[in-house]
Write an enzyme that holds these catalytic residues in place. Structure first.
Site, short mmCIF file in Angstrom:
data_model
loop_
_atom_site.label_atom_id
_atom_site.label_comp_id
_atom_site.label_asym_id
_atom_site.label_seq_id
_atom_site.Cartn_x
_atom_site.Cartn_y
_atom_site.Cartn_z
N GLU A 84 10.93 46.45 62.02
CA GLU A 84 11.95 46.62 62.97
C GLU A 84 13.12 47.02 62.58
OE1 GLU A 84 13.78 44.27 66.92
OE2 GLU A 84 12.35 43.31 65.53
N MET A 126 15.10 40.21 57.22
CA MET A 126 15.00 39.54 55.61
C MET A 126 16.18 39.56 55.01
SD MET A 126 12.95 41.79 52.82
CE MET A 126 12.55 41.22 51.03
N LEU A 127 16.41 38.21 54.33
CA LEU A 127 17.68 38.33 53.71
C LEU A 127 17.48 37.51 52.38
CD1 LEU A 127 20.87 38.28 53.66
CD2 LEU A 127 20.65 36.04 54.71
N ILE A 128 17.98 37.95 51.21
CA ILE A 128 18.08 37.25 49.85
C ILE A 128 19.60 36.95 49.91
CG2 ILE A 128 17.83 37.41 47.45
CD1 ILE A 128 15.19 37.49 49.05
N GLN A 139 21.07 38.04 44.78
CA GLN A 139 20.59 39.37 45.06
C GLN A 139 20.67 40.28 43.56
OE1 GLN A 139 23.44 40.77 47.95
NE2 GLN A 139 22.44 39.60 49.64
N GLY A 142 15.46 40.79 41.90
CA GLY A 142 14.31 41.28 42.32
C GLY A 142 13.33 40.31 43.24
N HIS A 143 14.17 39.47 43.69
CA HIS A 143 13.64 38.45 44.84
C HIS A 143 13.06 39.10 45.97
CE1 HIS A 143 14.78 35.22 42.41
NE2 HIS A 143 15.94 35.67 42.29
#
EC number: 2.3.1.48
Length: 414
Positions: A271, A236-238, A243, A246-247
């Site tokens: 994971e 998971m990466l914003i 950043q 709240g995304h």
């Protein structure tokens, strides 16, 4: 260092500083330093020291168009070690980047700028799951974002990238993982058990609506006997420019709600979750469960119940371990910690859970002691020092309490 080592040291560069990343919407962004960001990690390409040897003033530019992620890749430097020293080879910094970025990138700024004009043709992939707004205080307006479940990723033809653009887009997108997830690796898109969730921002350019890539999540669907699946969040990466807005919470909640509507899903896990992911998950799961009857204010002081575990799993695909953590956060929120009795009851409830693994180890160790030699027995007894265990337990409790309070503070701001 000897004199030669000192001279060669001038040709060492910190790769995290040398690599410049951008998400480009307008041609002016190319010269705007405020749009530049840098990696958190580069060790997977340039070693544990994150240093490149052989260059002075090294600049590695890796710029992406905001939507389609068309790529500009350029390497610049003021001097190279071979210009002054014979028989000393510089690191292949360009080759390392070429290993992870897909073919079709631009090396010329003019070529890249011409690709920006085609961004109006880019539309988000897959099925729209959720739309939300974020108020930008500096701009004084709301910005609109969309979360999509990406489709058709597994069907690809590398000889004809335009046939299945989602595949090519993902190959460009996943390069960011190397810079911002410490143990990241690329995934096998041939496996149809992968799900992909993408976040985009809608914005206007010259009167037209365009989309910018914000972040994404990959989820692998494991089989659970006899007829269920267990989606496990893998990555998971914003992206850095987005950043702190709240995304991540919006994405994780949308993913949970997507799987909640699938009968075959048993529960959702992650994971090897990072500390930041655990904080995010705590917030999202508490936000969801606070509406459930079994987590009502009058039931929280009675302790964690089977009803809580069952309802959390059936409504939001939350497993028992995470449901217990949600319960502890919600109970803390309604507990008057200035009341000595209530604070003590809460503390014992949490410590009982924290101590459970230690208690199990003690039972196993007691059985082992019957088979140990005297010197081995003395060693194990020292490990069971009661005072030390109590100190460690109290430390763990205080750390958990701090984590829970941060979640409660965040909930209060919504």
């Amino acid at each position: 260092m000897n004199p030669m080592e000192k001279k060669l040291a001038e040709y060492k560069c910190d790769t995290n500083e040398a690599i410049s990343l951008k998400l480009v919407r307008f041609a002016d962004d190319l010269e705007d330093e405020s749009t530049t960001f840098h990696p958190e990690y580069s060790h997977q390409l340039y070693g544990d020291d994150e240093v490149a040897f052989g260059y002075k003033g090294l600049q590695i530019q890796l710029y992406y168009s905001a939507g389609n992620l068309s790529t500009l890749f350029k390497v610049k430097y003021s001097a190279r070690v071979t210009e002054k020293f014979d028989c000393v080879e510089p690191d292949d910094v360009e080759g390392k980047i070429r290993e992870i970025i897909p073919a079709g990138f631009s090396c010329n700024t003019d070529d890249f700028t011409s690709l920006l004009e085609k961004e109006t043709n880019f539309k988000p992939f897959g099925t729209l799951l959720h739309t939300y707004n974020v108020h930008n205080v500096e701009e004084g307006e709301d910005f609109t974002y969309q979360i999509h479940k990406g489709d058709l990723l597994i069907y690809h033809d590398f000889d004809c990238p335009c046939t299945f653009p989602m595949c090519c887009y993902h190959k460009r997108l996943q390069t960011f993982l190397m810079w911002f997830i410490e143990t990241a690796s690329f995934i096998d898109v041939d496996d149809d058990r992968w799900d992909f969730f993408l976040v985009f921002e809608k914005y206007n350019k010259d009167g037209e609506t365009l989309f910018a890539t914000v972040g994404y999540m990959t989820v692998y669907n494991y089989y659970v006997y006899p007829d269920k699946t267990r989606p496990r969040v893998s990555q998971m990466l914003i992206l850095p420019p987005f950043q702190g807005e709240g995304h991540g919470a919006q994405l994780l909640e949308a993913v949970h709600m997507f799987y909640c509507n699938l009968h075959k899903v048993q529960d959702i896990t992650a994971e090897d979750p990072s500390e930041s992911y655990v904080k995010l998950r705590d917030y999202v799961l508490v936000k969801l469960c606070q509406t459930l009857p079994s987590f009502s204010i009058d039931k929280l002081p009675l302790g964690f119940s089977d009803d809580m575990a069952t309802e959390a799993r059936e409504k939001f695909k939350i497993n028992k371990k995470h449901a217990r953590r949600v319960y502890e956060i919600l109970r803390l929120r309604v507990t008057d910690m200035s009341d000595e009795t209530k604070a003590r009851d809460y503390r014992l409830e949490v410590k009982k859970r924290l101590f459970a693994p230690t208690k199990k180890n003690q039972r196993e160790m007691t059985k082992m002691m019957k088979c140990l030699r005297p010197e081995e027995l003395a060693s194990h007894i020292s490990q069971m020092d009661t005072t030390l265990q109590q100190e460690e337990l109290e430390k763990s409790y205080q750390e958990v309490l701090a984590e829970y309070r941060r979640v409660i503070e965040r909930l209060a701001q919504v």
